[in-house]
Design a protein around this motif. Structure first.
Motif, PDB file in Angstrom:
ATOM      1  N   HIS A 167       6.145  24.985  11.392  1.00 17.43           N
ATOM      2  CA  HIS A 167       5.104  24.962  12.431  1.00 17.43           C
ATOM      3  C   HIS A 167       5.562  24.378  13.761  1.00 17.43           C
ATOM      4  O   HIS A 167       4.770  24.253  14.686  1.00 17.43           O
ATOM      5  N   ILE A 168       6.821  23.995  13.870  1.00 17.40           N
ATOM      6  CA  ILE A 168       7.305  23.400  15.126  1.00 17.40           C
ATOM      7  C   ILE A 168       8.511  24.175  15.634  1.00 17.40           C
ATOM      8  O   ILE A 168       9.155  24.900  14.868  1.00 17.40           O
ATOM      9  N   ARG A 169       8.783  24.030  16.932  1.00 19.49           N
ATOM     10  CA  ARG A 169       9.982  24.658  17.512  1.00 19.49           C
ATOM     11  C   ARG A 169      10.971  23.554  17.882  1.00 19.49           C
ATOM     12  O   ARG A 169      10.616  22.623  18.609  1.00 19.49           O
ATOM     13  N   PHE A 170      12.173  23.671  17.352  1.00 21.98           N
ATOM     14  CA  PHE A 170      13.198  22.679  17.674  1.00 21.98           C
ATOM     15  C   PHE A 170      13.565  22.808  19.150  1.00 21.98           C
ATOM     16  O   PHE A 170      13.734  23.912  19.660  1.00 21.98           O
ATOM     17  N   TYR A 171      13.698  21.681  19.829  1.00 21.82           N
ATOM     18  CA  TYR A 171      13.952  21.720  21.265  1.00 21.82           C
ATOM     19  C   TYR A 171      14.871  20.579  21.652  1.00 21.82           C
ATOM     20  O   TYR A 171      15.960  20.429  21.143  1.00 21.82           O
ATOM     21  N   GLY A 172      14.433  19.695  22.537  1.00 18.85           N
ATOM     22  CA  GLY A 172      15.269  18.574  22.983  1.00 18.85           C
ATOM     23  C   GLY A 172      14.602  17.885  24.154  1.00 18.85           C
ATOM     24  O   GLY A 172      13.488  18.255  24.516  1.00 18.85           O
ATOM     25  N   PRO A 173      15.221  16.908  24.782  1.00 19.23           N
ATOM     26  CA  PRO A 173      16.492  16.261  24.414  1.00 19.23           C
ATOM     27  C   PRO A 173      16.320  15.260  23.266  1.00 19.23           C
ATOM     28  O   PRO A 173      15.229  15.122  22.721  1.00 19.23           O
TER      29      PRO A 173
ATOM     30  N   ASP B 137       0.812  -1.222   0.000  1.00 18.70           N
ATOM     31  CA  ASP B 137       0.000   0.000   0.000  1.00 18.70           C
ATOM     32  C   ASP B 137       0.850   1.278   0.000  1.00 18.70           C
ATOM     33  O   ASP B 137       0.333   2.368  -0.210  1.00 18.70           O
ATOM     34  N   LYS B 138       2.161   1.132   0.218  1.00 18.41           N
ATOM     35  CA  LYS B 138       3.086   2.270   0.185  1.00 18.41           C
ATOM     36  C   LYS B 138       2.619   3.438   1.057  1.00 18.41           C
ATOM     37  O   LYS B 138       2.788   4.608   0.716  1.00 18.41           O
ATOM     38  N   MET B 139       2.027   3.118   2.216  1.00 17.19           N
ATOM     39  CA  MET B 139       1.626   4.129   3.195  1.00 17.19           C
ATOM     40  C   MET B 139       2.566   4.018   4.392  1.00 17.19           C
ATOM     41  O   MET B 139       2.583   2.989   5.079  1.00 17.19           O
ATOM     42  N   PHE B 140       3.375   5.054   4.628  1.00 13.79           N
ATOM     43  CA  PHE B 140       4.439   4.975   5.618  1.00 13.79           C
ATOM     44  C   PHE B 140       4.231   5.977   6.753  1.00 13.79           C
ATOM     45  O   PHE B 140       4.083   7.179   6.482  1.00 13.79           O
ATOM     46  N   PRO B 141       4.249   5.506   8.015  1.00  9.86           N
ATOM     47  CA  PRO B 141       4.195   6.458   9.122  1.00  9.86           C
ATOM     48  C   PRO B 141       5.501   7.261   9.185  1.00  9.86           C
ATOM     49  O   PRO B 141       6.584   6.689   9.051  1.00  9.86           O
ATOM     50  N   ALA B 142       5.376   8.593   9.385  1.00 12.81           N
ATOM     51  CA  ALA B 142       6.551   9.438   9.538  1.00 12.81           C
ATOM     52  C   ALA B 142       6.409  10.188  10.858  1.00 12.81           C
ATOM     53  O   ALA B 142       5.428  10.903  11.071  1.00 12.81           O
ATOM     54  N   LEU B 143       7.373   9.972  11.744  1.00 16.00           N
ATOM     55  CA  LEU B 143       7.292  10.508  13.104  1.00 16.00           C
ATOM     56  C   LEU B 143       8.464  11.444  13.373  1.00 16.00           C
ATOM     57  O   LEU B 143       9.551  11.284  12.800  1.00 16.00           O
ATOM     58  N   GLY B 144       8.222  12.416  14.257  1.00 13.82           N
ATOM     59  CA  GLY B 144       9.283  13.326  14.667  1.00 13.82           C
ATOM     60  C   GLY B 144       9.528  13.222  16.161  1.00 13.82           C
ATOM     61  O   GLY B 144       8.686  12.699  16.902  1.00 13.82           O
TER      62      GLY B 144
ATOM     63  N   HIS C   3       8.283  13.491  21.849  1.00 12.69           N
ATOM     64  CA  HIS C   3       9.329  12.603  21.319  1.00 12.69           C
ATOM     65  C   HIS C   3       8.740  11.511  20.434  1.00 12.69           C
ATOM     66  O   HIS C   3       9.395  10.508  20.160  1.00 12.69           O
ATOM     67  N   GLU C   4       7.509  11.765  19.973  1.00  8.43           N
ATOM     68  CA  GLU C   4       6.835  10.737  19.168  1.00  8.43           C
ATOM     69  C   GLU C   4       5.582  11.393  18.573  1.00  8.43           C
ATOM     70  O   GLU C   4       4.486  11.191  19.038  1.00  8.43           O
ATOM     71  N   PHE C   5       5.762  12.229  17.541  1.00  5.00           N
ATOM     72  CA  PHE C   5       4.591  12.902  16.953  1.00  5.00           C
ATOM     73  C   PHE C   5       4.549  12.677  15.446  1.00  5.00           C
ATOM     74  O   PHE C   5       5.593  12.498  14.793  1.00  5.00           O
ATOM     75  N   ALA C   6       3.319  12.671  14.900  1.00  2.00           N
ATOM     76  CA  ALA C   6       3.140  12.511  13.456  1.00  2.00           C
ATOM     77  C   ALA C   6       3.524  13.811  12.774  1.00  2.00           C
ATOM     78  O   ALA C   6       3.003  14.877  13.127  1.00  2.00           O
ATOM     79  N   ILE C   7       4.421  13.757  11.796  1.00  2.00           N
ATOM     80  CA  ILE C   7       4.871  15.020  11.176  1.00  2.00           C
ATOM     81  C   ILE C   7       3.790  15.622  10.280  1.00  2.00           C
ATOM     82  O   ILE C   7       3.909  16.770   9.856  1.00  2.00           O
TER      83      ILE C   7
ATOM     84  N   LEU D 128       5.412  21.358  20.071  1.00  2.00           N
ATOM     85  CA  LEU D 128       4.331  21.369  19.083  1.00  2.00           C
ATOM     86  C   LEU D 128       3.262  22.385  19.455  1.00  2.00           C
ATOM     87  O   LEU D 128       2.976  22.594  20.638  1.00  2.00           O
ATOM     88  N   PRO D 129       2.643  22.996  18.426  1.00  2.00           N
ATOM     89  CA  PRO D 129       1.513  23.874  18.703  1.00  2.00           C
ATOM     90  C   PRO D 129       0.306  23.027  19.139  1.00  2.00           C
ATOM     91  O   PRO D 129       0.271  21.839  18.831  1.00  2.00           O
ATOM     92  N   PRO D 130      -0.722  23.559  19.835  1.00  2.00           N
ATOM     93  CA  PRO D 130      -0.805  24.965  20.220  1.00  2.00           C
ATOM     94  C   PRO D 130      -0.177  25.257  21.590  1.00  2.00           C
ATOM     95  O   PRO D 130       0.078  26.403  21.921  1.00  2.00           O
ATOM     96  N   ASP D 131       0.097  24.195  22.401  1.00  2.00           N
ATOM     97  CA  ASP D 131       0.556  24.464  23.775  1.00  2.00           C
ATOM     98  C   ASP D 131       2.077  24.379  23.908  1.00  2.00           C
ATOM     99  O   ASP D 131       2.631  24.576  24.982  1.00  2.00           O
TER     100      ASP D 131
END
Length: 544
Positions: A400-406, A351-358, A371-375, A363-366
């Motif tokens: 739409h995202i702010r780079f942070y850590g860890p 099906d060539k449907m691939f989950p892509a996570l960041g 450490h595990e969000f859908a991009i 993340l907005p709005p709060d």
């Protein structure tokens, strides 16, 4: 359309990691009729793309007067999992005896990767003309089969009352197995271990490929020779016999097969000579040693997930110094890694449907760290359509995202592991999960990551880590268990090595295909190792 016959390059096309040879069978349906007084006389030509040019590999016979040919001639191609192998099948109506393709009428063509064919086992597609339009109702069917005899034979052997060869003790017997070579001479295939000081030895069971023992021919004669071991290399001959694998297979656990060990010189000299002992075949089993391609042709799907590092150490994506900066050519090291691995693996997922996570971003709005969000910002449906879909979602999420850590790896590893654990409940070799993590730096949750990898090593799962930028990647090398077994912080060992790490900087100035070869080289072996460990044959496997 210009087709040229290019001489094949010296040596095989492709890399050193050839898994095996694949046989392709070709059929045509409803081909265009180019002949006025009769039907077309089609033949098929196979091309492979080499350095951006189509090179002719082979062509079939001509099917006379036939718009629905099934060609007897098969195409045989070396299969390399870790390469994109582009193939083109072109059909022509033979008009003259010329080998020049422009002398013949073009009936249509179809292009795809070899990976597409083997992952489906059999495909039927529309033939296209040079302008990209369908060639009438013409279709082509391509079926793939692995060209290898994957049977192995396991033998348990013993001896009884063998001749005594040592003056001050008993014999030290061992066996040798020979098959006839092409030159008519006997060729050594296998030698057992030596059993000391006995005339009634029991050798350890051993396994050899059936092709090695008898060239895959169960009726072929093989010779078994028994010697008494001498440390000076002058082993004493005890006796021999000839048999076949078909005969050895008569041995069952309950009823062993007994064969007389004969010394021809003694047999000639002594009238009352019986034998020089008995060789006992305690058991003989033939099984299949399945390859990666067996599992793929059997219907195993490779499930691909990407994990992308959005921590602050990557730099502001608006600035050219950032690892996430997309340059005027529309790429960066993250995108290069996604393309290199994804374009190969996507052929093996229907099906060539691939989950892509960041991970590692607010993340907005709060603006909470995740450490595990859908991009694509859709947690219920994190799937992207093909590698292009991952690339689009990645580019769209950056503003739409702010780079942070860890830099925490364990949440994404555990995320994929949950799906891999569900797949094990099917008890079939139907799915294998691949997680590609692209990161710029040092892992913050090393203990948790080690533990997650050790747990994942029990599942149908492999992890590829590509390190971008110029950071110190010593910790990544530690996870890649090529040199030592990885341990969890609890002391538990990884069942198998499932992590492959490569630093992108080693591949900046080489062809882009080189990265894919490096990161995917170990994957076929990891897939086979897992399913064998679980005693799972390919879904559609034939008995040995």
């Amino acid at each position: 359309m210009a087709y040229t016959v290019t001489p094949s390059p010296a040596g095989p096309v492709g890399s050193q990691y050839c898994v095996c040879k694949v046989e392709l069978s070709i059929c045509g349906q409803n081909l265009l009729d180019r002949d006025v007084t009769s039907k077309s006389d089609p033949f098929c030509v196979l091309f492979m793309e080499v350095n951006g040019k189509w090179v002719e590999l082979d062509r079939t016979e001509t099917a006379v007067n036939n718009l629905n040919p099934a060609f007897a001639k098969k195409f045989i191609v070396d299969y390399h999992f870790e390469e994109v192998q582009k193939l083109k099948f072109a059909l022509f109506d033979q008009d003259k005896s010329s080998t020049q393709l422009y002398e013949h009428d073009f009936l249509g063509e179809f292009s795809c990767t070899l990976g597409t064919i083997v992952s489906s086992k059999k495909i039927t597609r529309t033939l296209l003309l040079g302008n990209g339009k369908p060639a009438g109702k013409g279709m082509i069917t391509i079926a793939a089969q692995e060209l290898s005899d994957n049977r192995v034979i396991t033998l348990s052997m013993a001896g009884r009352k063998l001749d005594k060869k040592d003056l001050f003790g008993k014999s030290d017997p061992f066996l040798e197995f020979h098959k006839p070579g092409d030159d008519g001479k006997w060729m050594l295939v296998h030698r057992t271990e030596v059993i000391k000081y006995t005339l009634d030895p029991v050798w350890k069971p051993f396994t050899v490929p059936l092709v090695s023992l008898c060239d895959g021919d169960m009726e072929k004669l093989i010779k078994v020779v028994c010697y008494d071991y001498d440390s000076d290399g002058g082993h004493d001959f005890i006796g021999e016999f000839q048999t076949s694998v078909a005969r050895l297979c008569e041995a069952q656990d309950a009823s062993p097969l007994e064969l007389e060990c004969i010394n021809p010189k003694k047999q000639k000299k002594k009238k009352n000579y019986k034998n020089s002992g008995i060789i006992i075949v305690k058991s003989c089993k033939i099984t299949r040693d399945f390859s990666f391609l067996d599992y793929i042709l059997g219907g195993c799907q490779l499930m691909f997930t990407v994990g992308i590092d959005f921590t602050a150490s990557n730099g502001n994506p608006q600035e050219p110094s950032s690892l996430h900066y997309i340059n005027p050519l529309g790429t960066n090291e993250y995108l290069s890694a996604i393309w290199a691995v994804g374009q190969i693996i996507q052929d093996y997922d229907s099906d060539k449907m691939f989950p892509a996570l960041g991970f590692g971003a607010q993340l907005p709005p709060d603006w909470k760290v995740s450490h595990e969000f859908a991009i694509n910002f859709n947690p219920r449906n994190p799937f992207c359509s093909g590698v292009e879909g991952i690339v689009q979602a990645y580019s769209a999420c950056l503003p739409h995202i702010r780079f942070y850590g860890p830099t925490n790896f364990s949440p994404i590893i555990n995320h994929v592991a949950r799906f891999a654990a569900q797949a094990t409940q099917q008890e079939t070799a139907s799915q294998y999960f691949i997680l590609l993590i692209i990161t710029d730096g040092v892992i913050s949750d090393m203990d948790e990551t080690r533990h997650a990898v050790v747990q994942a090593s029990k599942l149908p799962m492999s992890i590829i880590i590509v390190g971008v930028g110029n950071a110190d990647f010593a910790a990544m090398e530690f996870l890649d268990g090529d040199s030592r077994v990885l341990h969890s912080y609890t002391g538990e060992e990884a069942v198998r090595d499932i992590v492959q790490f490569v630093p992108f900087r080693n591949f900046r100035n080489v062809p882009k295909e080189t990265l894919a070869k490096a990161v995917l080289a170990e994957l076929p072996q990891q897939v086979v190792q897992y399913f064998k460990h679980r005693n799972l044959p390919p879904i559609n496997s034939e008995p040995a």
